[in-house]
Design an enzyme around this catalytic site. Structure first.
Site, PDB file in Angstrom:
ATOM      1  N   SER A  22      -8.855   6.028  -5.738  1.00 18.49           N
ATOM      2  CA  SER A  22      -7.421   5.764  -5.644  1.00 18.49           C
ATOM      3  C   SER A  22      -6.868   5.559  -7.040  1.00 18.49           C
ATOM      4  CB  SER A  22      -7.159   4.512  -4.802  1.00 18.49           C
ATOM      5  OG  SER A  22      -5.831   4.071  -5.048  1.00 18.49           O
ATOM      6  N   HIS A  47      -7.124  10.206  -4.227  1.00 23.04           N
ATOM      7  CA  HIS A  47      -6.267   9.440  -3.312  1.00 23.04           C
ATOM      8  C   HIS A  47      -5.024   8.970  -4.074  1.00 23.04           C
ATOM      9  CE1 HIS A  47      -5.671   7.113   0.392  1.00 23.04           C
ATOM     10  NE2 HIS A  47      -5.308   6.087  -0.363  1.00 23.04           N
ATOM     11  N   ASP A  49      -1.669   6.890  -3.768  1.00 20.60           N
ATOM     12  CA  ASP A  49      -0.989   5.849  -2.987  1.00 20.60           C
ATOM     13  C   ASP A  49       0.486   5.767  -3.343  1.00 20.60           C
ATOM     14  OD1 ASP A  49      -3.022   4.591  -1.329  1.00 20.60           O
ATOM     15  OD2 ASP A  49      -3.943   3.923  -3.207  1.00 20.60           O
ATOM     16  N   MET A  51       3.997   3.804  -2.621  1.00 18.75           N
ATOM     17  CA  MET A  51       4.525   2.528  -2.104  1.00 18.75           C
ATOM     18  C   MET A  51       5.994   2.386  -2.472  1.00 18.75           C
ATOM     19  SD  MET A  51       1.375   0.171  -3.344  1.00 18.75           S
ATOM     20  CE  MET A  51      -0.284   0.391  -2.692  1.00 18.75           C
ATOM     21  N   HIS A  80      -1.283   9.205   0.497  1.00 16.12           N
ATOM     22  CA  HIS A  80      -1.174   8.125   1.472  1.00 16.12           C
ATOM     23  C   HIS A  80       0.219   7.518   1.332  1.00 16.12           C
ATOM     24  CE1 HIS A  80      -2.700   3.799   2.630  1.00 16.12           C
ATOM     25  NE2 HIS A  80      -1.828   4.284   3.499  1.00 16.12           N
ATOM     26  N   MET A  82       3.023   5.030   2.064  1.00 14.40           N
ATOM     27  CA  MET A  82       3.372   3.689   2.554  1.00 14.40           C
ATOM     28  C   MET A  82       4.856   3.499   2.274  1.00 14.40           C
ATOM     29  SD  MET A  82      -0.081   1.884   1.077  1.00 14.40           S
ATOM     30  CE  MET A  82      -0.351   3.210  -0.081  1.00 14.40           C
ATOM     31  N   GLY A 156      -0.576  -2.204   0.381  1.00 24.33           N
ATOM     32  CA  GLY A 156       0.379  -2.678  -0.618  1.00 24.33           C
ATOM     33  C   GLY A 156      -0.221  -2.965  -1.983  1.00 24.33           C
ATOM     34  N   PHE A 157      -1.506  -3.272  -2.007  1.00 31.43           N
ATOM     35  CA  PHE A 157      -2.123  -3.655  -3.279  1.00 31.43           C
ATOM     36  C   PHE A 157      -3.571  -3.180  -3.344  1.00 31.43           C
ATOM     37  CE2 PHE A 157       1.080  -6.758  -2.133  1.00 31.43           C
ATOM     38  CZ  PHE A 157       1.883  -6.766  -3.269  1.00 31.43           C
ATOM     39  N   GLY A 158      -3.981  -2.841  -4.558  1.00 36.07           N
ATOM     40  CA  GLY A 158      -5.398  -2.610  -4.786  1.00 36.07           C
ATOM     41  C   GLY A 158      -6.091  -3.942  -5.043  1.00 36.07           C
ATOM     42  N   GLY A 159      -7.403  -3.903  -5.086  1.00 33.47           N
ATOM     43  CA  GLY A 159      -8.172  -5.074  -5.484  1.00 33.47           C
ATOM     44  C   GLY A 159      -8.292  -6.177  -4.445  1.00 33.47           C
ATOM     45  N   GLY A 190      -9.690   0.427   1.256  1.00 34.60           N
ATOM     46  CA  GLY A 190      -9.411  -0.967   0.910  1.00 34.60           C
ATOM     47  C   GLY A 190     -10.676  -1.790   0.745  1.00 34.60           C
ATOM     48  N   GLY A 191     -10.897  -2.251  -0.481  1.00 36.51           N
ATOM     49  CA  GLY A 191     -12.029  -3.141  -0.730  1.00 36.51           C
ATOM     50  C   GLY A 191     -13.387  -2.482  -0.636  1.00 36.51           C
ATOM     51  N   GLY A 211     -10.539   2.225  -5.277  1.00 38.27           N
ATOM     52  CA  GLY A 211      -9.686   2.140  -6.460  1.00 38.27           C
ATOM     53  C   GLY A 211     -10.320   1.287  -7.529  1.00 38.27           C
ATOM     54  N   SER A 212     -10.245  -0.034  -7.345  1.00 36.30           N
ATOM     55  CA  SER A 212     -10.719  -0.946  -8.390  1.00 36.30           C
ATOM     56  C   SER A 212     -12.216  -0.798  -8.644  1.00 36.30           C
ATOM     57  CB  SER A 212     -10.363  -2.391  -8.030  1.00 36.30           C
ATOM     58  OG  SER A 212     -10.736  -2.692  -6.712  1.00 36.30           O
TER      59      SER A 212
HETATM   60  C1  DX5 Z   1      -3.775  -0.182  -0.534  1.00 32.28           C
HETATM   61  C2  DX5 Z   1      -4.097   1.235  -0.941  1.00 32.28           C
HETATM   62  C3  DX5 Z   1      -5.516   1.461  -1.344  1.00 32.28           C
HETATM   63  C4  DX5 Z   1      -5.946   0.672  -2.532  1.00 32.28           C
HETATM   64  C5  DX5 Z   1      -7.425   0.723  -2.688  1.00 32.28           C
HETATM   65  O1  DX5 Z   1      -2.502  -0.231  -0.021  1.00 32.28           O
HETATM   66  O2  DX5 Z   1      -3.819   2.099   0.135  1.00 32.28           O
HETATM   67  O3  DX5 Z   1      -5.748   2.838  -1.543  1.00 32.28           O
HETATM   68  O4  DX5 Z   1      -5.336   1.114  -3.712  1.00 32.28           O
HETATM   69  O5  DX5 Z   1      -7.785  -0.084  -3.752  1.00 32.28           O
HETATM   70  P1  DX5 Z   1      -9.120  -0.950  -3.760  1.00 32.28           P
HETATM   71  O6  DX5 Z   1     -10.257   0.015  -3.660  1.00 32.28           O
HETATM   72  O7  DX5 Z   1      -9.053  -1.640  -5.082  1.00 32.28           O
HETATM   73  O8  DX5 Z   1      -9.044  -1.877  -2.590  1.00 32.28           O
HETATM   74 ZN    ZN Z   2      -4.447   4.213   0.121  1.00 33.19          ZN
END
Ligand code: DX5
Ligand code: ZN
Length: 232
Positions: A22, A47, A49, A51, A80, A82, A156-159, A190-191, A211-212
């Site tokens: 991501s 990927h 994202d 938002m 993706h 959102m 909404g957020f990575g990490g 996610g995660g 992502g992270s």
């Molecule tokens: C969350 C995103 C994910 C996110 C994944 O809304 O859809 O794609 O960036 O990030 P990590 O792998 O850090 O959870």
């Molecule tokens: Zn995503």
């Protein structure tokens, strides 16, 4: 080949796992380089994202960024969305060159129409389920989708930390996909880390957003290789 994979799903899935970094977690000052680097490191798809600070409480990137990247980099672009309402952005992402476009059922009044619009525009439609959203509508649209995405964090957020109840939902989605006989990717987002990716695979996922875990590491290739090793 498809009948082989249906008969030997576990073996085929193992050969067919996709790692999807991501780019939300990339260094945006060097975004093109970051994308090239993860592709060279072995990423299967990118990927992307999106938002809007309305459907989710964060603001990220839009079709102009995809269009710019796509001009320079050959990749499978996994968008993706959102955003809400989602329909009016579909055309822009089709024009920008999205390969997959995934939407949340909550972001459209008419899910069937939105998914059909994506397919008619030449991209592969995906449907996304939040941690608190049941799969109730999935059987109604399985004929239309090429990807099912199970969120293992709230969007909404990575990490964020992986929500374990997503594993049961993956199993439910896997059973519905297999019963349909259609070739549909099952994605988890996610995660996802090296130490939990195998759990998601055992529950039926074949496409892993991270992502992270990837962009936060010092060595993208080593991290992707570690993920593949965990899947083998
Ligand atoms: C969350 C995103 C994910 C996110 C994944 O809304 O859809 O794609 O960036 O990030 P990590 O792998 O850090 O959870
Ligand atoms: Zn995503």
């Amino acid at each position: 080949m498809r009948w082989l994979c249906q008969d030997r799903r576990v073996e085929c899935a193992a050969m067919n796992n996709w790692i999807a970094p991501s780019i939300l977690a990339a260094d945006f000052a060097y975004l093109g380089d970051e994308v090239r680097n993860v592709l060279n490191a072995g990423a299967d798809i990118i990927h992307f994202d999106v938002m809007d600070n309305h459907y989710v409480p964060n603001l990220s990137i839009g079709p102009l960024v995809l269009e710019s990247l796509r001009k320079h980099i050959d990749a499978i672009w996994d968008v993706h969305l959102m955003v809400k309402p989602v329909d009016r952005l579909i055309g822009d992402f089709l024009d920008a060159g999205a390969s997959y476009i995934s939407v949340h059922p909550e972001s459209t009044e008419h899910l069937h129409r939105t998914l059909a619009m994506i397919a008619e525009g030449g991209a592969k439609p995906g449907i996304v389920f939040n941690p608190a959203t049941p799969l109730t509508v999935l059987p109604e649209v399985l004929e239309l989708v090429d990807l099912v995405l199970i969120m293992s964090v709230n969007p909404g957020f990575g990490g964020q930390s992986f929500i374990p109840t997503s594993l049961a939902k993956l199993r439910q989605a896997r059973a519905l996909i297999d019963a349909s006989g259609r070739d549909i990717r099952l994605q988890i987002d996610g995660g996802i880390k090296t130490d939990n990716i195998a759990l998601a695979a055992e529950a039926g996922a074949d496409t892993f957003v991270a992502g992270s875990a990837i962009f936060g590491s010092d060595d993208y290739e080593a991290t992707i290789n570690d993920m593949r090793a965990a899947l083998s």
